[in-house]
Every structure is written in structure tokens, then in C-alpha cells.
Design a protein around this motif. Structure first.
Motif, PDB file in Angstrom:
ATOM      1  N   THR A  31     -11.113 132.595  29.548  1.00 57.03           N
ATOM      2  CA  THR A  31     -11.906 131.565  28.899  1.00 57.03           C
ATOM      3  C   THR A  31     -13.260 131.523  29.585  1.00 57.03           C
ATOM      4  O   THR A  31     -13.344 131.572  30.816  1.00 57.03           O
ATOM      5  CB  THR A  31     -11.223 130.191  28.984  1.00 57.03           C
ATOM      6  OG1 THR A  31     -10.002 130.239  28.246  1.00 57.03           O
ATOM      7  CG2 THR A  31     -12.107 129.091  28.410  1.00 57.03           C
ATOM      8  N   ALA A  33     -16.808 129.348  29.918  1.00 58.44           N
ATOM      9  CA  ALA A  33     -17.446 128.052  29.709  1.00 58.44           C
ATOM     10  C   ALA A  33     -18.876 128.115  30.227  1.00 58.44           C
ATOM     11  O   ALA A  33     -19.136 128.694  31.283  1.00 58.44           O
ATOM     12  CB  ALA A  33     -16.677 126.964  30.445  1.00 58.44           C
ATOM     13  N   LEU A  41     -20.656 120.458  29.115  1.00 62.77           N
ATOM     14  CA  LEU A  41     -20.228 121.658  28.414  1.00 62.77           C
ATOM     15  C   LEU A  41     -21.107 121.961  27.199  1.00 62.77           C
ATOM     16  O   LEU A  41     -21.314 121.100  26.339  1.00 62.77           O
ATOM     17  CB  LEU A  41     -18.765 121.500  27.977  1.00 62.77           C
ATOM     18  CG  LEU A  41     -18.062 122.730  27.446  1.00 62.77           C
ATOM     19  CD1 LEU A  41     -17.994 123.816  28.518  1.00 62.77           C
ATOM     20  CD2 LEU A  41     -16.651 122.357  26.991  1.00 62.77           C
ATOM     21  N   TRP A  43     -20.686 125.392  25.832  1.00 58.71           N
ATOM     22  CA  TRP A  43     -19.972 126.492  25.162  1.00 58.71           C
ATOM     23  C   TRP A  43     -18.600 126.646  25.781  1.00 58.71           C
ATOM     24  O   TRP A  43     -18.462 126.607  26.999  1.00 58.71           O
ATOM     25  CB  TRP A  43     -20.767 127.778  25.359  1.00 58.71           C
ATOM     26  CG  TRP A  43     -20.258 128.972  24.627  1.00 58.71           C
ATOM     27  CD1 TRP A  43     -19.298 129.857  25.031  1.00 58.71           C
ATOM     28  CD2 TRP A  43     -20.695 129.444  23.353  1.00 58.71           C
ATOM     29  NE1 TRP A  43     -19.120 130.846  24.099  1.00 58.71           N
ATOM     30  CE2 TRP A  43     -19.977 130.607  23.057  1.00 58.71           C
ATOM     31  CE3 TRP A  43     -21.637 128.984  22.441  1.00 58.71           C
ATOM     32  CZ2 TRP A  43     -20.167 131.323  21.882  1.00 58.71           C
ATOM     33  CZ3 TRP A  43     -21.829 129.701  21.283  1.00 58.71           C
ATOM     34  CH2 TRP A  43     -21.097 130.853  20.996  1.00 58.71           C
ATOM     35  N   LEU A  44     -17.611 126.827  24.939  1.00 54.69           N
ATOM     36  CA  LEU A  44     -16.261 127.144  25.419  1.00 54.69           C
ATOM     37  C   LEU A  44     -15.682 128.200  24.485  1.00 54.69           C
ATOM     38  O   LEU A  44     -15.638 128.005  23.273  1.00 54.69           O
ATOM     39  CB  LEU A  44     -15.361 125.911  25.429  1.00 54.69           C
ATOM     40  CG  LEU A  44     -13.952 126.151  25.979  1.00 54.69           C
ATOM     41  CD1 LEU A  44     -13.996 126.446  27.474  1.00 54.69           C
ATOM     42  CD2 LEU A  44     -13.064 124.941  25.718  1.00 54.69           C
ATOM     43  N   GLN A  45     -15.251 129.297  25.080  1.00 50.57           N
ATOM     44  CA  GLN A  45     -14.716 130.415  24.299  1.00 50.57           C
ATOM     45  C   GLN A  45     -13.465 130.935  24.984  1.00 50.57           C
ATOM     46  O   GLN A  45     -13.532 131.410  26.111  1.00 50.57           O
ATOM     47  CB  GLN A  45     -15.779 131.514  24.214  1.00 50.57           C
ATOM     48  CG  GLN A  45     -15.368 132.716  23.432  1.00 50.57           C
ATOM     49  CD  GLN A  45     -16.519 133.699  23.326  1.00 50.57           C
ATOM     50  OE1 GLN A  45     -17.626 133.480  23.808  1.00 50.57           O
ATOM     51  NE2 GLN A  45     -16.260 134.828  22.684  1.00 50.57           N
ATOM     52  N   ARG A  46     -12.343 130.831  24.311  1.00 61.37           N
ATOM     53  CA  ARG A  46     -11.076 131.316  24.855  1.00 61.37           C
ATOM     54  C   ARG A  46     -10.707 132.598  24.124  1.00 61.37           C
ATOM     55  O   ARG A  46     -10.419 132.593  22.920  1.00 61.37           O
ATOM     56  CB  ARG A  46      -9.997 130.245  24.679  1.00 61.37           C
ATOM     57  CG  ARG A  46      -8.685 130.603  25.310  1.00 61.37           C
ATOM     58  CD  ARG A  46      -7.740 129.417  25.255  1.00 61.37           C
ATOM     59  NE  ARG A  46      -6.372 129.876  25.354  1.00 61.37           N
ATOM     60  CZ  ARG A  46      -5.337 129.239  24.861  1.00 61.37           C
ATOM     61  NH1 ARG A  46      -5.494 128.087  24.237  1.00 61.37           N
ATOM     62  NH2 ARG A  46      -4.138 129.736  24.995  1.00 61.37           N
ATOM     63  N   ALA A  55      -8.532 127.098  29.683  1.00 60.41           N
ATOM     64  CA  ALA A  55      -9.453 126.273  28.904  1.00 60.41           C
ATOM     65  C   ALA A  55      -9.780 124.971  29.618  1.00 60.41           C
ATOM     66  O   ALA A  55     -10.755 124.294  29.262  1.00 60.41           O
ATOM     67  CB  ALA A  55      -8.872 125.985  27.521  1.00 60.41           C
ATOM     68  N   PRO A  59     -14.205 125.237  32.322  1.00 61.87           N
ATOM     69  CA  PRO A  59     -15.258 124.210  32.293  1.00 61.87           C
ATOM     70  C   PRO A  59     -15.395 123.471  33.625  1.00 61.87           C
ATOM     71  O   PRO A  59     -16.503 123.095  34.015  1.00 61.87           O
ATOM     72  CB  PRO A  59     -14.797 123.253  31.190  1.00 61.87           C
ATOM     73  CG  PRO A  59     -13.856 124.020  30.361  1.00 61.87           C
ATOM     74  CD  PRO A  59     -13.206 125.015  31.287  1.00 61.87           C
TER      75      PRO A  59
END
Length: 133
Positions: A31, A33, A41, A43-46, A55, A59
Motif C-alpha cells: 500500500t 500513501a 492523506l 493518496w492511498l493506493q493498495r 492500508a 498512512p
């Protein structure tokens, strides 16, 4: 009054794409972040196959690196060095390697946090993302 750089959405997307490319090139499910200078935050991409807990951890690493304006590994080293009281530092949860600040002309404008593989590999992915700037 000073003028300083700020992250724009295009920058965030460029960082995320480069970090993703580094992870995929190595077959790592993580993930990613990205936070602004206040640790908020952006951007968060898993990636497929990344552990669910990543996840939460990514962050937190980005938040810690942004607020501290240094790599989250510094805090991990402090704790591993015996200063366990640092675990009670308010507002800091990502005290593991893998959070890297984004520095422009000596000023922190945000941070990248990565979780899902070995902490050194998490940091490698974060640094690859930042290098895209």
C-alpha cells in the motif's frame, strides 16, 4: 514572508505511479500513501494482494515522516535503541521504516509511506516515488 513549494495533484500522481512501478517491478504487493506537510492523506493506493493492515500502516508512516520531517526509520531506531518511552509520543503511530519525507530546498512538503514488504523495501519504494519529482 517566504514562498515554498506545495504538492499538487499532478505531483501526487507522478509519485504514486513511480512508487507503483517500483513495487510491481519487484513483485511486491504494498500500500502506498502520500500525505501533505501536515500529515494529511492525499493518496492511498493498495496494490492487489497487499495485506489489509498495510492500508493502516502506510498512512501512519507518511503522517509520521511528514510531521517529523525525517524518515520514520529514525523513530524506529530510537525505540530499538532502548528509548521505548518514545512509543508514547502523541500523534505518532507509524514508527517503522518506510515513511520518507518529500523535501524541496530543505523544506518538507509532504511524505510517502509504504507498507507490505520488508521495511527496507518499503523505504525503497517510497524513495523511488519521490525521485519521480
Amino acid at each position: 514572508m517566504k514562498t515554498r513549494a506545495v504538492l499538487e495533484l499532478a505531483d501526487v500522481k507522478r509519485i504514486a505511479a513511480a512508487a507503483e512501478a517500483e513495487a510491481l517491478a519487484n513483485g511486491w504487493a504494498v500500500t502506498i500513501a502520500i500525505a501533505d506537510e501536515g500529515g494529511h492523506l492525499l493518496w492511498l493506493q493498495r496494490l492487489d494482494g497487499a495485506p489489509a493492515v498495510s492500508a493502516q500502516i502506510a498512512p501512519a508512516k507518511a503522517h509520521t515522516a511528514a510531521l517529523g520531517r525525517r524518515e520514520s526509520k529514525v523513530y524506529e531506531d530510537v525505540i530499538n535503541g532502548g528509548r521505548v518511552s518514545f512509543l508514547s509520543a502523541p500523534g505518532l503511530a507509524g514508527l517503522l521504516e518506510g515513511g520518507v519525507p518529500i523535501l524541496v530546498e530543505g523544506q518538507c512538503i509532504g511524505a510517502v509511506g509504504v507498507s507490505g514488504v520488508k521495511s527496507t523495501e518499503d523505504a525503497q519504494i517510497a524513495k523511488a516515488g519521490i525521485a519521480a519529482l
